[in-house]
Enzyme design. Structure first.
Site, PDB file in Angstrom:
ATOM      1  N   THR A  74      -1.296   2.888   6.504  1.00 33.33           N
ATOM      2  CA  THR A  74      -1.802   3.861   7.470  1.00 33.33           C
ATOM      3  C   THR A  74      -1.347   5.267   7.097  1.00 33.33           C
ATOM      4  O   THR A  74      -0.364   5.447   6.374  1.00 33.33           O
ATOM      5  CB  THR A  74      -1.284   3.544   8.883  1.00 33.33           C
ATOM      6  N   GLU A 110      -4.592   0.185   3.008  1.00 29.38           N
ATOM      7  CA  GLU A 110      -3.669   0.564   1.928  1.00 29.38           C
ATOM      8  C   GLU A 110      -2.545   1.465   2.442  1.00 29.38           C
ATOM      9  O   GLU A 110      -2.080   2.365   1.754  1.00 29.38           O
ATOM     10  CB  GLU A 110      -4.408   1.188   0.742  1.00 29.38           C
TER      11      GLU A 110
END
Length: 381
Positions: free
Chosen positions: A366, A364
């Protein structure tokens, strides 16, 4: 004045009791065998905890964003893989909740709410991870159908899910690439859809991660989510709502590692006394507990911000996801250290928790991308 409601605390107690009784006993085996946590799925569905975020208008529980985080946190405390059942159901359906037509909502949301199906989210590609606008998956309107071609990568729970929210390029000539991307709902039985083999992973081994393929995959024209060209906007708005859930997953993993560490150092004896009596150990425990508590407040605050439409919700979602995942990695590493040699073996859960924690810093978005998002929000004012 500054506390969760009685309903939220009651929910925590209920989910924790279920997780310890129905999910924890299978967690090590799920990891070892790299199999889907079907016991957890069945228990969560039976209790109505598998997708609490779905609005009551679509036969769901209608729970708020904080409640959804509590469910994910408490499941992750015993098994991170199992926590991806409620987390990915939210991720896969949030674009529909935000931008879908009534027909699409009625098609998908009630069956997810009933536990008859689950949903996954398909944004990333091998060459379009952080650079989402460079995706190559295409969708072309042909008469009364959309025809999709391309590949999506790193799809959590692919193969287990029935529904997939898919982002694809519909206008390759768009002046701004981001404005040429649309969102669609694809069913696993649609012609031309298939899934690849499971990725071989460091952690969350009970949650399958696969590529999904579209080879002249045909879907009805009304399965588009929102207007053409708005797909990437919907995808990014979705992440503002779901990054707090990754923070909650990380938080649960960290709490589970601390709980295991406390029990172990109290029982373990060296030099004639409990290891918990050594100041060096106590300082490690204090830091672990302090950072977990800070992460918890940030996760809940970010979830509440998305619920009320706070203009800082995007910043807070990135902050919660980043901080909680960094803390989860730090806390689980310290937990392995506190267990000593035993922590490096599969006889105890902390090595699994350390492996599971790592992905929360990656998926979702880094944590490096999250810091870019936060910096831009701060500079924008």
């Amino acid at each position: 004045m500054y506390e969760l409601s009685e309903e939220h605390e009651a929910l925590r107690e209920a989910v924790r009791a279920l997780a310890e009784k129905e999910i924890a006993p299978h967690a090590a085996e799920v990891d070892e065998q790299e199999r889907y946590p079907s016991e957890a799925r069945d228990a969560l569905v039976k209790a109505g905890f598998h997708a609490v975020h779905i609005p009551s208008d679509y036969d769901g529980e209608g729970a708020d964003a904080v409640a959804a985080c509590i469910v994910i946190e408490e499941v992750a405390r015993v098994d991170a893989s199992a926590s991806l059942i409620p987390a990915v159901n939210k991720l896969g359906t949030q674009p529909i909740i935000l931008s879908g037509s009534e027909d699409v909502k009625k098609l998908v949301l009630p069956v997810i709410a009933a536990g008859e199906a689950s949903a996954s989210y398909a944004l990333s590609e091998r060459e379009a991870g952080s650079d989402t606008a460079s995706m190559r998956c295409r969708a072309v309107l042909d008469g009364g159908k959309w025809v999709l071609n391309g590949t999506k990568a790193w799809i959590t729970n692919a193969g287990e899910s029935s529904w997939y929210t898919v982002m694809a390029v519909t206008d390759p000539q768009a002046e701004k690439k981001a404005n040429g991307i649309s969102a669609f709902v694809v069913h696993r039985d649609d012609p031309g859809f298939s899934v690849g083999p499971k990725e071989r992973k460091l952690g969350i081994k009970g949650s399958p991660t696969r590529e999904i393929y579209f080879e002249n995959c045909e879907i009805p024209s009304d399965r588009i989510i929102g207007a053409p060209g708005t797909g990437l906007k919907t995808a990014l708005r979705t992440l503002d709502h779901t990054r707090p859930t990754i923070g909650a997953q990380a938080l649960g993993i960290a709490q589970g590692a601390l709980d295991a560490s406390l029990a172990y150092v109290k029982d373990r004896k060296q030099f004639g006394k409990s290891v918990s009596e050594f100041q060096g150990v106590q300082f490690m425990l204090a830091d672990m507990g302090m950072k977990i508590e800070a992460a918890r407040h940030l996760v809940y605050a970010s979830a509440a911000a998305t619920e009320r439409g706070d203009k800082r919700a995007g910043f807070m979602a990135s902050a919660a996801k980043t901080y909680a995942s960094d803390i989860a990695m730090e806390v689980t590493t310290d937990a392995v250290q506190l267990f000593g040699g035993a922590g490096y073996t599969k006889d105890f859960p902390v090595e699994r928790m350390m492996r599971d924690a790592k992905i929360t810093q990656i998926y979702e978005g880094t944590n490096q991308i999250q810091r870019m998002v936060m910096a831009r929000a701060l500079l924008k004012g």
